[in-house]
Design a protein around this motif. Structure first.
Motif, mmCIF file in Angstrom:
data_model
loop_
_atom_site.group_PDB
_atom_site.id
_atom_site.type_symbol
_atom_site.label_atom_id
_atom_site.label_comp_id
_atom_site.label_asym_id
_atom_site.label_seq_id
_atom_site.Cartn_x
_atom_site.Cartn_y
_atom_site.Cartn_z
ATOM 1 N N UNK A 203 75.452 76.323 57.906
ATOM 2 C CA UNK A 203 75.616 76.892 59.244
ATOM 3 C C UNK A 203 74.849 76.149 60.331
ATOM 4 N N UNK A 204 73.841 75.351 59.951
ATOM 5 C CA UNK A 204 72.995 74.683 60.937
ATOM 6 C C UNK A 204 71.897 75.563 61.494
ATOM 7 N N UNK A 205 71.774 76.789 61.015
ATOM 8 C CA UNK A 205 70.752 77.693 61.540
ATOM 9 C C UNK A 205 69.378 77.331 60.983
ATOM 10 N N UNK A 206 68.348 77.565 61.812
ATOM 11 C CA UNK A 206 66.979 77.253 61.411
ATOM 12 C C UNK A 206 66.519 78.161 60.278
ATOM 13 N N UNK A 207 65.904 77.558 59.259
ATOM 14 C CA UNK A 207 65.242 78.297 58.198
ATOM 15 C C UNK A 207 63.747 78.364 58.494
ATOM 16 N N UNK A 208 63.165 77.230 58.877
ATOM 17 C CA UNK A 208 61.790 77.198 59.369
ATOM 18 C C UNK A 208 61.578 75.948 60.208
ATOM 19 N N UNK A 209 60.497 75.919 60.965
ATOM 20 C CA UNK A 209 60.086 74.722 61.694
ATOM 21 C C UNK A 209 58.563 74.645 61.662
ATOM 22 N N UNK A 210 58.039 73.420 61.581
ATOM 23 C CA UNK A 210 56.603 73.199 61.519
ATOM 24 C C UNK A 210 56.223 72.033 62.428
ATOM 25 N N UNK A 211 55.059 72.163 63.041
ATOM 26 C CA UNK A 211 54.555 71.080 63.884
ATOM 27 C C UNK A 211 53.985 69.975 62.998
ATOM 28 N N UNK A 212 54.366 68.725 63.280
ATOM 29 C CA UNK A 212 53.877 67.579 62.512
ATOM 30 C C UNK A 212 52.567 67.062 63.089
ATOM 31 N N UNK A 213 52.505 66.962 64.417
ATOM 32 C CA UNK A 213 51.345 66.392 65.097
ATOM 33 C C UNK A 213 51.249 67.007 66.488
ATOM 34 N N UNK A 214 50.062 66.946 67.121
ATOM 35 C CA UNK A 214 49.900 67.537 68.459
ATOM 36 C C UNK A 214 50.686 66.771 69.522
ATOM 37 N N UNK A 215 51.609 67.443 70.153
ATOM 38 C CA UNK A 215 52.423 66.829 71.201
ATOM 39 C C UNK A 215 51.549 66.343 72.357
ATOM 40 N N UNK A 216 50.460 67.056 72.640
ATOM 41 C CA UNK A 216 49.588 66.716 73.764
ATOM 42 C C UNK A 216 48.888 65.382 73.559
ATOM 43 N N UNK A 217 48.837 64.899 72.326
ATOM 44 C CA UNK A 217 48.183 63.619 72.042
ATOM 45 C C UNK A 217 49.173 62.453 72.032
ATOM 46 N N UNK A 218 50.384 62.680 72.534
ATOM 47 C CA UNK A 218 51.397 61.641 72.742
ATOM 48 C C UNK A 218 51.897 61.027 71.430
ATOM 49 N N UNK A 219 51.876 61.800 70.363
ATOM 50 C CA UNK A 219 52.582 61.376 69.164
ATOM 51 C C UNK A 219 54.093 61.482 69.421
ATOM 52 N N UNK A 220 54.863 60.751 68.635
ATOM 53 C CA UNK A 220 56.308 60.981 68.572
ATOM 54 C C UNK A 220 56.747 60.813 67.122
ATOM 55 N N UNK A 221 57.764 61.548 66.715
ATOM 56 C CA UNK A 221 58.167 61.599 65.308
ATOM 57 C C UNK A 221 59.619 61.161 65.179
ATOM 58 N N UNK A 222 59.823 60.038 64.503
ATOM 59 C CA UNK A 222 61.155 59.448 64.384
ATOM 60 C C UNK A 222 61.606 59.280 62.940
ATOM 61 N N UNK A 223 60.715 59.515 61.991
ATOM 62 C CA UNK A 223 60.983 59.168 60.601
ATOM 63 C C UNK A 223 61.984 60.122 59.964
ATOM 64 N N UNK A 224 62.494 59.742 58.804
ATOM 65 C CA UNK A 224 63.295 60.639 57.977
ATOM 66 C C UNK A 224 62.345 61.482 57.137
ATOM 67 N N UNK A 225 62.498 62.788 57.101
ATOM 68 C CA UNK A 225 61.731 63.571 56.127
ATOM 69 C C UNK A 225 62.193 63.202 54.721
ATOM 70 N N UNK A 226 61.369 62.473 53.999
ATOM 71 C CA UNK A 226 61.772 61.954 52.690
ATOM 72 C C UNK A 226 61.651 63.042 51.621
#
Length: 582
Positions: A203-226
């Motif tokens: 369905x594409x509906x969210x099951x869960x979501x988790x923060x990887x890194x603090x957005x305020x510290x200018x991280x960006x996340x592009x990788x594939x969740x392996x």
């Protein structure tokens, strides 16, 4: 007896729960690449080598378009009600056996349901044609692909969109996605504003979501969740000086299992002695934004790390700056480092070592060895024993590669006792300017054919003058401090074939456009982007066999079976193109 039955029932519960999840069995990801495409590289070896043979050097000329859908668009606004809400079906191509058009026609199908997530208000999301990136999964007749803020499930038989997940982006750095991954009935995806989501594959509906890194510290996340067994490996990127790390998450809950930092974070950590100070190491870089490969026999996850910071200036001391610009082997169960190999010690050129490593069991020195092969941005090719990290081969790529030695292909390589390349410090960026080669290759994945014994990758050939604009490293964290556009020269770009046992280039095939990645097959064919479309060449010598001008590709071509027939998927001109043998 009752007690025995009760215990048997308890033991059967986990298996029953997994069976009810359906979808992709995690053990299928470890199978050799064939009828499906279950991970970023197709399987976990990184080889991108398909065992399929229906399409071969004789039949590839008969490939024709089964369907195209270039009406898939991204969403914007608070509810995703921009143009993306009307992602229609595919347009039928000439077809072939099993061909036929899309059930919705060219943009004429019913609107796909849009599931909205994210923490922004949608104002910084762009509506427009979808630019698919990274790997596109193919499992049980369904394609799962993504752009930066959007994930799609697409019917592989006609190109129609089944569901569309839209993430309201908060802003920040955007580069390109490496695509989604799958575990049982769940789809996983990393967002640039530093969250990972788990979606229901139906369905594409969210099951869960988790923060990887603090957005305020200018991280960006592009990788594939392996997906590796019961682990979801996620990584971060940044162009500043924040600590870089990998995380392992529980696939059902998203809870953190372990964390690995690329550089020393406290006194006594390994590698600290290769930095000028603990503070320098803590902010040393080494991000991981390209997926690695996995060896199920040793439980080792092999992946590359990015450049140290500051990237171009001096002031980091004379050490190797571990474990930046390295190939690393982690125990996936514990997150502990087993061995490392530095492909660019004391990297001062932003070379990175994040390219995909390739695993193969192959002959070397007269006996079978468990190998890992890697070609990195600095223009060097490496072969190591993947169990121990023992160095076996280092060779130089590129026609004008001069950052570690001169440009003569027969010159003696400047290596240390570990087989690691030692840079020429006179090629570092300088105030007066230094003539040095540009990137010899970059992130698009290579391929390896066990049939030919050749490692294939694209090769760029450029020289430029690197000017140092900020000599004080305190004023140039991240990628600052350099102007690389001070003139230069460009030679042709090639697809090259490397003999893994010697590191020597066997042949070159000139390209007119940069590669987006390669796929090889047991049919003796290599698929890639070239000439404003997709091209097939012969794996033994690079002879062109077939070409379709569909626009420049945005991700590597893939091949799999649909209803028993081998197909080829390409992403060109802002859409999806599915080819089948006619």
């Amino acid at each position: 007896m009752k007690k025995s039955i009760f215990i048997a029932i308890l033991l059967a519960v986990p298996a029953l729960v997994l069976a009810q999840k359906g979808g992709l069995d995690p053990t299928d990801i470890f199978k050799p690449l064939s009828d499906q495409w279950t991970s970023y590289s197709g399987d976990m070896t990184g080889r991108r080598f398909s065992a399929l043979k229906q399409i071969n050097t004789q039949t590839v000329k008969n490939l024709s378009l089964r369907w195209v859908n270039n009406n898939i668009t991204t969403a914007c606004g608070p509810n995703g009600t921009g143009p993306a809400a009307a992602a229609g079906g595919g347009r039928g191509g000439p077809g072939g056996p099993g061909g036929g058009g899309g059930r919705g026609g060219f943009g004429g199908g019913a609107a796909a349901p849009v599931v909205v997530g994210g923490l922004g208000d949608g104002s910084v999301n762009n509506c427009g044609p979808t630019r698919f990136g990274g790997g596109i999964l193919y499992v049980d007749g369904v394609l799962y692909g993504a752009s930066i803020n959007d994930v799609y499930a697409i019917d592989a038989r006609d190109g129609s969109v089944i569901w569309h997940y839209y993430w309201k982006f908060r802003g920040g750095t955007t580069t390109g996605t490496r695509g989604p991954s799958m575990w049982h009935g769940y789809i996983y995806f990393e967002l640039h504003d530093d969250w990972v989501v788990c979606l229901d594959a139906k369905t594409g509906r969210e099951v869960w979501k988790k923060e990887i890194a603090p957005f305020e510290q200018q991280y960006f996340s592009t990788n594939v969740p392996m997906v590796i067994g019961n682990h979801i490996i996620v990584g971060t990127g940044n162009d500043t000086d924040e600590p870089a790390y990998l995380k392992s998450l529980d696939p059902e809950t998203g809870e953190e299992q372990w964390r690995f930092y690329s550089t020393a974070q406290k006194a006594g950590d390994p590698g600290l002695e290769t930095w000028a100070s603990l503070d320098a190491a803590r902010h040393g870089g080494g991000t991981s934004w390209i997926p690695g490969s996995y060896d199920p026999e040793t439980h080792l996850y092999l992946f590359g790390t990015g450049n140290p910071t500051p990237a171009y200036t001096q002031g980091r001391g004379d050490g190797d700056n571990l474990y930046t610009s390295c190939l690393l082997a982690l125990d996936v169960e514990t997150g502990k480092l087993k061995w490392y190999f530095s492909t660019s010690p004391h990297d001062t050129h932003d070379w990175d070592s994040t390219e995909t490593p390739i695993l193969a069991d192959a002959m070397f020195g007269g006996k079978m060895r468990k190998l890992v092969m890697m070609a990195t941005r600095n223009g060097y090719f490496y072969v190591l024993d993947r169990v121990t990290g023992e160095h076996l081969v280092t060779s130089k790529l590129g026609l004008v590669n001069n950052y570690a030695s001169d440009v003569s292909p027969d010159s003696k390589l400047n290596l240390n006792k570990r087989g690691e390349v030692q840079r020429n410090p006179h090629k570092d960026a300088s105030i007066a300017g230094s003539l040095v080669n540009g990137d010899v290759l970059n992130f698009p994945p290579p391929t390896f054919s066990p049939d030919t014994g050749l490692f294939y990758v694209y090769e760029m050939n450029t020289l430029h003058i690197a000017y140092l604009l900020e000599p004080d490293p305190r004023g140039s964290m991240g990628l600052g401090g350099i102007n690389e556009n001070g003139g230069g020269a460009t030679w042709p770009t090639y697809l090259i074939a490397i003999d893994y046992q010697t590191g020597k280039v066997k042949w070159r095939h000139e390209l007119t456009t940069n590669s987006q990645g390669l796929t090889s097959t047991a049919g003796g064919v290599i698929f890639m982007s070239n000439g404003g479309g997709i091209e097939a060449v012969r794996a033994t010598d690079g002879k062109p066999l077939w070409h379709a001008e569909i626009g420049n590709l945005t991700s590597p071509p893939e091949t799999f079976l649909v209803d028993g027939k081998q197909h080829v998927l390409a992403t060109g001109a802002g859409g999806l193109y599915m080819f089948v043998l006619n």
